[in-house]
Motif scaffolding. Structure first.
Motif, PDB file in Angstrom:
ATOM      1  N   ALA A  11       9.626  -8.995 -11.913  1.00 29.58           N
ATOM      2  CA  ALA A  11       9.190  -8.618 -10.863  1.00 29.58           C
ATOM      3  C   ALA A  11       7.539  -8.109 -11.486  1.00 29.58           C
ATOM      4  CB  ALA A  11      10.237  -7.325 -10.521  1.00 29.58           C
ATOM      5  N   ARG A  12       7.450  -8.130  -9.687  1.00 31.96           N
ATOM      6  CA  ARG A  12       5.902  -7.539 -10.063  1.00 31.96           C
ATOM      7  C   ARG A  12       5.589  -6.143  -9.657  1.00 31.96           C
ATOM      8  NH1 ARG A  12       1.672 -11.629 -10.561  1.00 31.96           N
ATOM      9  NH2 ARG A  12       2.233 -13.500 -11.040  1.00 31.96           N
ATOM     10  N   ILE A  13       4.866  -6.288  -9.946  1.00 31.85           N
ATOM     11  CA  ILE A  13       3.991  -4.186  -9.672  1.00 31.85           C
ATOM     12  C   ILE A  13       2.051  -4.440  -9.126  1.00 31.85           C
ATOM     13  CG2 ILE A  13       3.578  -3.920 -12.076  1.00 31.85           C
ATOM     14  CD1 ILE A  13       3.828  -0.793 -11.697  1.00 31.85           C
ATOM     15  N   PRO A  14       2.280  -4.084  -8.018  1.00 34.91           N
ATOM     16  CA  PRO A  14       0.653  -4.362  -7.870  1.00 34.91           C
ATOM     17  C   PRO A  14      -0.296  -3.472  -8.636  1.00 34.91           C
ATOM     18  CG  PRO A  14       2.222  -3.990  -5.787  1.00 34.91           C
ATOM     19  CD  PRO A  14       2.782  -3.730  -7.069  1.00 34.91           C
ATOM     20  N   SER A  15      -1.158  -3.789  -9.052  1.00 34.38           N
ATOM     21  CA  SER A  15      -1.956  -2.870  -9.625  1.00 34.38           C
ATOM     22  C   SER A  15      -2.579  -2.289  -9.580  1.00 34.38           C
ATOM     23  CB  SER A  15      -3.072  -4.499 -10.536  1.00 34.38           C
ATOM     24  OG  SER A  15      -3.936  -5.049  -9.910  1.00 34.38           O
ATOM     25  N   VAL A  16      -2.981  -2.129  -8.539  1.00 34.23           N
ATOM     26  CA  VAL A  16      -3.513  -0.515  -7.757  1.00 34.23           C
ATOM     27  C   VAL A  16      -2.218   0.245  -6.699  1.00 34.23           C
ATOM     28  CG1 VAL A  16      -5.143   0.806  -6.237  1.00 34.23           C
ATOM     29  CG2 VAL A  16      -5.744  -1.612  -8.033  1.00 34.23           C
ATOM     30  N   GLY A  17      -1.687   1.386  -7.562  1.00 32.23           N
ATOM     31  CA  GLY A  17      -0.601   2.003  -5.772  1.00 32.23           C
ATOM     32  C   GLY A  17      -1.620   3.619  -5.602  1.00 32.23           C
ATOM     33  N   LEU A  18      -1.305   3.635  -4.263  1.00 32.88           N
ATOM     34  CA  LEU A  18      -1.354   4.794  -3.412  1.00 32.88           C
ATOM     35  C   LEU A  18      -0.685   6.321  -4.806  1.00 32.88           C
ATOM     36  CD1 LEU A  18      -3.625   6.505  -1.779  1.00 32.88           C
ATOM     37  CD2 LEU A  18      -1.605   6.394  -0.542  1.00 32.88           C
ATOM     38  N   GLY A  19      -1.159   7.506  -5.051  1.00 32.92           N
ATOM     39  CA  GLY A  19      -1.091   8.144  -5.941  1.00 32.92           C
ATOM     40  C   GLY A  19      -0.463   9.019  -4.600  1.00 32.92           C
ATOM     41  N   THR A  20       0.852   9.605  -4.743  1.00 32.91           N
ATOM     42  CA  THR A  20       0.261  11.072  -3.567  1.00 32.91           C
ATOM     43  C   THR A  20       0.266  12.274  -4.779  1.00 32.91           C
ATOM     44  OG1 THR A  20       3.165  10.488  -3.925  1.00 32.91           O
ATOM     45  CG2 THR A  20       1.823   9.197  -1.633  1.00 32.91           C
ATOM     46  N   TRP A  21       0.224  12.550  -5.402  1.00 35.34           N
ATOM     47  CA  TRP A  21       0.660  14.003  -5.744  1.00 35.34           C
ATOM     48  C   TRP A  21      -0.638  14.899  -5.013  1.00 35.34           C
ATOM     49  CZ3 TRP A  21      -2.190  16.141 -10.571  1.00 35.34           C
ATOM     50  CH2 TRP A  21      -1.793  17.578 -10.897  1.00 35.34           C
ATOM     51  N   GLN A  22       0.276  15.842  -4.758  1.00 34.97           N
ATOM     52  CA  GLN A  22      -0.733  16.488  -3.903  1.00 34.97           C
ATOM     53  C   GLN A  22      -1.270  16.319  -2.823  1.00 34.97           C
ATOM     54  OE1 GLN A  22      -3.481  19.495  -7.062  1.00 34.97           O
ATOM     55  NE2 GLN A  22      -3.988  17.121  -7.263  1.00 34.97           N
ATOM     56  N   ILE A  23      -1.209  15.715  -2.077  1.00 33.78           N
ATOM     57  CA  ILE A  23      -1.907  15.160  -0.738  1.00 33.78           C
ATOM     58  C   ILE A  23      -0.706  15.728   0.244  1.00 33.78           C
ATOM     59  CG2 ILE A  23      -1.108  13.791   1.018  1.00 33.78           C
ATOM     60  CD1 ILE A  23      -1.638  11.352  -1.052  1.00 33.78           C
ATOM     61  N   GLU A  24      -1.801  17.060   1.052  1.00 33.37           N
ATOM     62  CA  GLU A  24      -0.368  17.391   1.317  1.00 33.37           C
ATOM     63  C   GLU A  24      -0.071  17.027   2.976  1.00 33.37           C
ATOM     64  OE1 GLU A  24      -0.911  20.771   1.820  1.00 33.37           O
ATOM     65  OE2 GLU A  24      -2.862  20.884   0.236  1.00 33.37           O
TER      66      GLU A  24
END
Ligand code: A2P
Length: 311
Positions: A11-24
């Motif tokens: 499978a392919r993993i997109p090279s930029v992912g949105l991190g969601t730690w600490q998003i209110e």
């Protein structure tokens, strides 16, 4: 530069992912919506971030509005440290899938070589020793079932990766670790490359201002700034582009639409080799040491012990 990397599952993993730690909570939906509209196809989440339900609401809205299809997104989630017992792993992913309103995740990770008692809060008194081979056996079953299309680990040192490889039937596809110009993970990257494990970088901007992080700033590092000035890019774009050119996916967190777009605008230019070489002169400091895990009950007597000397 490829916009994705190939995992050992194919499978392919997109090279930029949105991190969601600490998003209110109230900002998750708009951040994910803005990211996907800007071109992100990879969202990194975890039950430990305490906003996974909101991630699920955002995904549902994106699908309903026809912005993106499920099969075009790559969603990563992680095992709660209180659910390491093999009999709890299946229930853990079912609850994550319920929160996310999905029937599979693209990647499921053991969040770290850290375990707490089942049903307890994430505080030092609740720490217990891990049994990674047993937990991994249950992770392999998730992979077999198709609920997790790839499985992996997070916060694993070289030794812990090697110990896991020695017992794994399904090798980990990913090791998600702190990685940025100030903590480049040279030894771990080499091991991952030679064993077909993809390295994914959390805190690729050094998580400025985050609790638990201490040490030099990535975004005000003189090398990062001088390269940014030369290429007329922002320090954040340089840190992220450096990561892509090193062969890792990057997971920048932002809740701000302008910065979300800025962090994705890193594909149609590159850092030339002579400037890439300058990063090797940066003094290396692990910014997130996770000291609170050093506790008689965790089995880790020192940071050396937890990170197997990589500290
Ligand atoms: P914000 O959410 O207000 O944009 P990391 O991804 O290394 O964990 O870093 C996340 C931190 O960096 C957050 O505080 C985030 O704040 C901030 N940040 C994200 N993108 C940028 C950027 N392009 N420039 C400066 N700071 C950024």
């Amino acid at each position: 530069m490829a916009e994705s990397f190939v995992l050992n599952t194919g499978a392919r993993i997109p090279s930029v992912g949105l991190g969601t730690w600490q998003i209110e909570h109230e900002a998750v939906c708009s951040a994910i919506y803005a990211a996907v509209k800007a071109g992100y196809r990879h969202i990194n989440t975890a039950v430990a971030y305490r906003n996974q339900k909101e991630v699920g609401v955002a995904l549902k809205k994106l699908f309903e509005d026809g912005v993106v299809k499920r099969e075009d997104l790559f969603i990563t989630s992680k095992l709660w440290p209180g659910n390491h017992a093999p009999e709890d792993v299946q229930e853990d992913i079912c609850s994550a899938l319920e929160d996310l309103q999905l029937n599979y995740v693209d990647l499921y990770l053991i969040h770290g070589p850290i375990r707490i008692k089942k049903g307890s809060m994430f505080i030092p008194d609740n720490l217990i020793r891990t049994d990674i081979p047993a937990t991994w056996g249950a992770m392999e079953k998730l992979y077999d079932s198709g609920k997790a299309r790839a499985i992996g680990v997070s916060n694993f040192s070289c030794k812990k990766v090697e110990d896991l490889l020695a017992v794994a039937r399904v090798p980990p596809a990913v090791n998600e670790v702190e990685c940025h110009p100030v903590w480049q993970q040279a030894k771990l990257r080499k091991l991952c490359q030679s064993t077909g494990i993809h390295l994914s970088a959390y805190s690729p901007l050094g998580s400025p201002g985050s609790p638990g992080y201490c040490g030099p700033s990535v975004l005000s590092n003189p090398v990062v700034i001088s390269v940014a000035e030369k290429l007329q890019k922002t320090p954040a774009q340089i840190a992220l582009r450096w990561g892509l050119q090193m062969g890792q996916s990057v997971l920048p967190k932002s809740a701000d639409e302008t910065r979300i777009k800025e962090n994705f605008d890193i594909f149609d230019w590159s850092i030339p080799e002579d400037l890439m070489a300058k990063f090797s002169g940066i003094k290396q400091v692990r910014l997130l040491k996770v000291e609170f895990v050093i506790h008689p009950q965790s089995g880790y007597n020192s940071l050396e012990d937890l990170w197997d000397g990589e500290v």
